[in-house]
Structures are given as C-alpha cells and as structure tokens.
Design a protein around this motif. Sequence first.
Motif, PDB file in Angstrom:
ATOM      1  N   LEU A  91       0.866  -1.248   0.103  1.00  0.00           N
ATOM      2  CA  LEU A  91       0.050   0.314  -0.138  1.00  0.00           C
ATOM      3  C   LEU A  91       0.908   1.256   0.013  1.00  0.00           C
ATOM      4  O   LEU A  91       2.081   1.264   0.725  1.00  0.00           O
ATOM      5  CB  LEU A  91      -0.970  -0.090   1.300  1.00  0.00           C
ATOM      6  CG  LEU A  91      -1.741  -1.268   1.241  1.00  0.00           C
ATOM      7  CD1 LEU A  91      -2.452  -1.074   2.881  1.00  0.00           C
ATOM      8  CD2 LEU A  91      -2.783  -1.356   0.270  1.00  0.00           C
ATOM      9  N   ASP A 129      -7.623  -2.527  -1.535  1.00  0.00           N
ATOM     10  CA  ASP A 129      -6.867  -2.804  -0.422  1.00  0.00           C
ATOM     11  C   ASP A 129      -7.372  -3.898   0.365  1.00  0.00           C
ATOM     12  O   ASP A 129      -8.582  -3.797   0.864  1.00  0.00           O
ATOM     13  CB  ASP A 129      -7.173  -1.535   0.700  1.00  0.00           C
ATOM     14  CG  ASP A 129      -6.133  -1.557   1.833  1.00  0.00           C
ATOM     15  OD1 ASP A 129      -5.926  -0.724   2.492  1.00  0.00           O
ATOM     16  OD2 ASP A 129      -5.902  -2.772   2.202  1.00  0.00           O
ATOM     17  N   ASP A 135       3.135  -1.269   5.436  1.00  0.00           N
ATOM     18  CA  ASP A 135       2.518  -2.508   4.732  1.00  0.00           C
ATOM     19  C   ASP A 135       3.529  -3.779   4.800  1.00  0.00           C
ATOM     20  O   ASP A 135       4.276  -3.752   3.418  1.00  0.00           O
ATOM     21  CB  ASP A 135       1.788  -2.467   3.506  1.00  0.00           C
ATOM     22  CG  ASP A 135       0.882  -3.531   2.893  1.00  0.00           C
ATOM     23  OD1 ASP A 135       0.609  -4.167   3.791  1.00  0.00           O
ATOM     24  OD2 ASP A 135       0.600  -3.349   1.561  1.00  0.00           O
ATOM     25  N   GLY A 162      -2.078  -4.844  -1.623  1.00  0.00           N
ATOM     26  CA  GLY A 162      -2.971  -4.009  -2.396  1.00  0.00           C
ATOM     27  C   GLY A 162      -2.728  -4.690  -3.814  1.00  0.00           C
ATOM     28  O   GLY A 162      -2.028  -5.569  -4.025  1.00  0.00           O
TER      29      GLY A 162
END
Length: 335
Positions: free
Chosen positions: A34, A55, A39, A44
């Motif tokens: 992301l 997401d 992350d 994603g």
Amino acid sequence: MARLTVDAAKSQLAISDLWQLRGWPGKPGRSCRLPYREDRDPSGSVLADGRLFHDFASGETFDAPGLLARVEQLSMSDACKLFIELANPNGSRRQPQQQAQQSIQRQRGRERIAIDLPPLDSPTRADLKRLAALRNVSSEACEAAAERKHLFSATWRGAHCWLVTDGARRCAQLRRIDGEEFQRADGSSVKALTVRGSCASWPIGAVDARDMPRVILCEGGGDFLAAYHFAAAEGTLSDVQPVAILGAAQQIHQVGIRLLAGKSIRIFPHLDGAGASAALRWETQLRAAGTDVHCFDLADLCRSDGAPVKDLNDVTRICADDFEANRELRALTQF
C-alpha cells in the motif's frame, strides 16, 4: 482545448502511470504494498485494467482520483482537479519527473496524518476480568473482542486503560480500566478520550464484517462490548460482527457504508434525543446503500436496580421481570 472531465481523465491516466508520476513508494501491480501506510506484506492490487486499486486489508476499493486523495491526504474535490491536470497532455503531465520529485519532497517535508496511538498491548487475564466486571459483560465477550483485535490495553498519561479500535486504525478510543474519568487541564473531566487524529465517523469493526452475514451496530465502546456479550451468550459470534460508531453526532463514513453493504444490520440506539437522531441517520444511510437494516427498541425496560435502560450495555443489567416479559431479549443477535 476543452477541459477534461474526471471520467475522461480516468480513461487517459491509469493508476500505474499515476503512481509513477507522483513518485509514491513501492511498485504498482497485481500484488503490491500500500502506498499510504506501512505494509509489511503486500495488501494491495491494481485491478480492472489499471483503473481501480483494492486494499485487501481494509476492503477499500479506490478509483485513481480516490487513491490520489488517500495517498496525498487531499479532499476529493482537490484530488479530482489535480488528477485532471495530470491527465491533460497539454498540462502538468508533460513534466513527470519534476512532478514526481515535487511529490516526494512534499511527503518528506510534512508529517503523515495518522492517529496518535499509544503503545498497544494484548489485555492480560486480569485486565479482561476487571473490564468484564466494570462493564457487566462476560469475560468471554472481552476475550472475543481482544481476539478480533478490537480490544487492547494501553497506558495513557499514567492511567491504565482499555482501548477499542480495528485493523483500519482510523479511529480509537480510550477509557480508564478503573472506571474513573480523565482529568483535563481546565479542571473538567471526561469518561472517554478519542485518540488524536481519529476519524470519528469510522465504524469500528466494519473491516472485519466482510465474512459475517449479520452486524450489530451500536454507539460507543460500552455498547460495543455489550454486543460481543450478547453474541457470545447466544452462540452467534461465528456469524455476527459488532460494529461501533464512537459518537452520536457522526454519519457513517462512506467507505464504512460500502463495507457494510449486503449485510443484515440491527441498530441499538441510545435512548436519548441524540441517540434517536443518530439511529435514524445511520438507518437512512444504510438503506440508501441497499442494506437490510432496522432499529431495535429498548424503551420502557428497567435495570435490576430500578433505573431505566438507556443503552445496550444497560440490558446486561436488566431486571428479571422485564427479561421474562420480553422474549425477544433472548435473541438480540439473531435476526
């Protein structure tokens, strides 16, 4: 040349190109990290021929202007204007490297907008027992909330607290585990502190409702635990998700509305003017999104101490006569 519309701009500038143009961290793709929060594992994905971004951690889906707004903390109006300029071949898209560098410098030069969470810990057995007694709910309810990462313990200015939030980390609220209130510098006190930077309209628990057919929607942390209490007591935790809005003045965040779409939802309002207005507002929002939703009326019930029931948490203290006379109270999470 005529000014582009947003839809026309989206057909000209794909998310992968926008990502590179703005110099966002990471690399866009079918599996990617992301660009708007830390992350560790890719959560994603760029979808729909580069026109949408999903997401998987929060369940959110963005088009290109929406992703631009989220990453660079813009209003949707400003994001759409900027996106049209970037997609215009006679405008700023002629200088992608300069645009990307400016974006990187802006992000380095400003602090990310994020909630100011204190360090979070899993509640100890002693914490769970103490909280269960404080809120008159079962230890099983507190354990379930902790297992779903909705209940934590934390220390705030020397006070041991319980905290509710969810994996989206858009909103969090603290209360003292000893039941005392927080003292403010001006001498006033408050029983709950919403963490700085929180989005108060965020429905806590909505990101975890994706696989649940039914949702209990309530107001505040106490009712949130009470919803867990009744789901545990009725054996419905496997298909019911409690969700809380931390304030009657709020509308439900639009992303939250999308996360709750298609569910069967029961709202438990607070029995005051603000609670009634909130329930009507939330029901109207959810119905407009095609959601099956209704409010449950707790009026005219009494607690065992004779006080009137004013919210779902009070139903855990209901008098025996009212419980016997109202059989629907035995299936609060079954609808």
